[in-house]
Scaffold this motif. Structure first.
Motif, short mmCIF file in Angstrom:
data_model
loop_
_atom_site.label_atom_id
_atom_site.label_comp_id
_atom_site.label_asym_id
_atom_site.label_seq_id
_atom_site.Cartn_x
_atom_site.Cartn_y
_atom_site.Cartn_z
N ASN A 116 31.11 -39.38 22.35
CA ASN A 116 29.91 -39.52 21.53
C ASN A 116 30.18 -39.01 20.13
OD1 ASN A 116 28.44 -40.42 23.74
ND2 ASN A 116 27.92 -38.34 24.34
N CYS A 117 29.54 -39.62 19.15
CA CYS A 117 29.68 -39.21 17.76
C CYS A 117 28.38 -38.58 17.32
CB CYS A 117 29.97 -40.42 16.88
SG CYS A 117 31.52 -41.23 17.26
N TYR A 118 28.47 -37.46 16.64
CA TYR A 118 27.26 -36.79 16.17
C TYR A 118 26.87 -37.30 14.79
CZ TYR A 118 24.03 -33.27 14.58
OH TYR A 118 22.92 -32.65 14.08
N LEU B 11 36.38 -44.19 13.00
CA LEU B 11 35.27 -43.55 12.31
C LEU B 11 33.97 -43.97 12.99
CD1 LEU B 11 34.72 -41.73 9.88
CD2 LEU B 11 34.42 -43.78 8.51
N CYS B 12 33.08 -43.03 13.26
CA CYS B 12 31.86 -43.33 14.00
C CYS B 12 30.88 -44.18 13.19
CB CYS B 12 31.17 -42.04 14.42
SG CYS B 12 32.10 -41.14 15.67
N GLY B 13 30.68 -43.84 11.94
CA GLY B 13 29.77 -44.63 11.10
C GLY B 13 28.39 -44.73 11.71
N SER C 291 22.81 -41.39 13.04
CA SER C 291 22.45 -42.66 12.42
C SER C 291 21.38 -43.41 13.20
CB SER C 291 23.68 -43.57 12.32
OG SER C 291 24.67 -42.92 11.53
N ARG C 292 21.13 -43.04 14.42
CA ARG C 292 20.15 -43.72 15.24
C ARG C 292 18.79 -43.04 15.11
NH1 ARG C 292 23.43 -42.84 20.20
NH2 ARG C 292 25.42 -43.65 19.50
N PRO C 293 17.73 -43.82 15.20
CA PRO C 293 16.39 -43.22 15.16
C PRO C 293 16.20 -42.28 16.35
CG PRO C 293 16.25 -45.63 15.03
CD PRO C 293 17.68 -45.25 15.27
#
Length: 141
Positions: free
Chosen positions: A115-117, A128-130, A136-138
């Protein structure tokens, strides 16, 4: 073991330098056996004026003056201070060598396996998570 050896060495040197004085009994036994350094240090440390006069007489007999004695005592004290400083630096270096230094404010890069924070994190595969990051998510906080 190394640290203990350094401490022992510093204590031994300090004691050797601190014991460079003479007593009236030692002096009266054989004045010529007392070193110049011990004579000089004792001249300035004794509270007994009669003993001090004997010491000054012995210094004069050996061809030394009071200013020369002051210089010798000053050099001994400076040498003791340098040795004590070296012992402290050596101790600090030994402590740091064992990894107990503390230090800078750099925090290593944290990985979030799977998982990317945040958008600038890298995923477990190195990409790169980006916009895939939780930030980045609601509602991803």
């Amino acid at each position: 073991m190394y640290l203990m050896a350094r401490r022992f060495g510093a204590v031994a040197i300090s004691l050797a330098l601190a014991s460079c004085t003479t007593t009236p009994a030692e002096f009266n036994k054989k004045p010529s056996a007392v070193s110049k350094a011990a004579l000089c240090k004792t001249v300035f440390e004794t509270q007994d004026p009669a003993f001090q006069l004997q010491l000054v007489s012995e210094l004069n007999r050996r061809g030394m003056t009071i200013p020369e004695c002051q210089q010798m005592v000053l050099q001994q004290r400076q040498a003791a201070a340098v040795l004590a400083g070296l012992a402290l630096v050596g101790t600090a270096a030994a402590v740091c060598a064992n990894g107990n230094c503390g230090g800078g404010g750099y925090t290593p890069y944290r990985r979030y396996p799977g998982n990317c924070y945040s958008y600038y994190d890298r995923a477990a595969d190195g990409s790169l998570c980006g916009n895939r990051s939780a930030m980045s998510r609601p509602g991803g906080w």
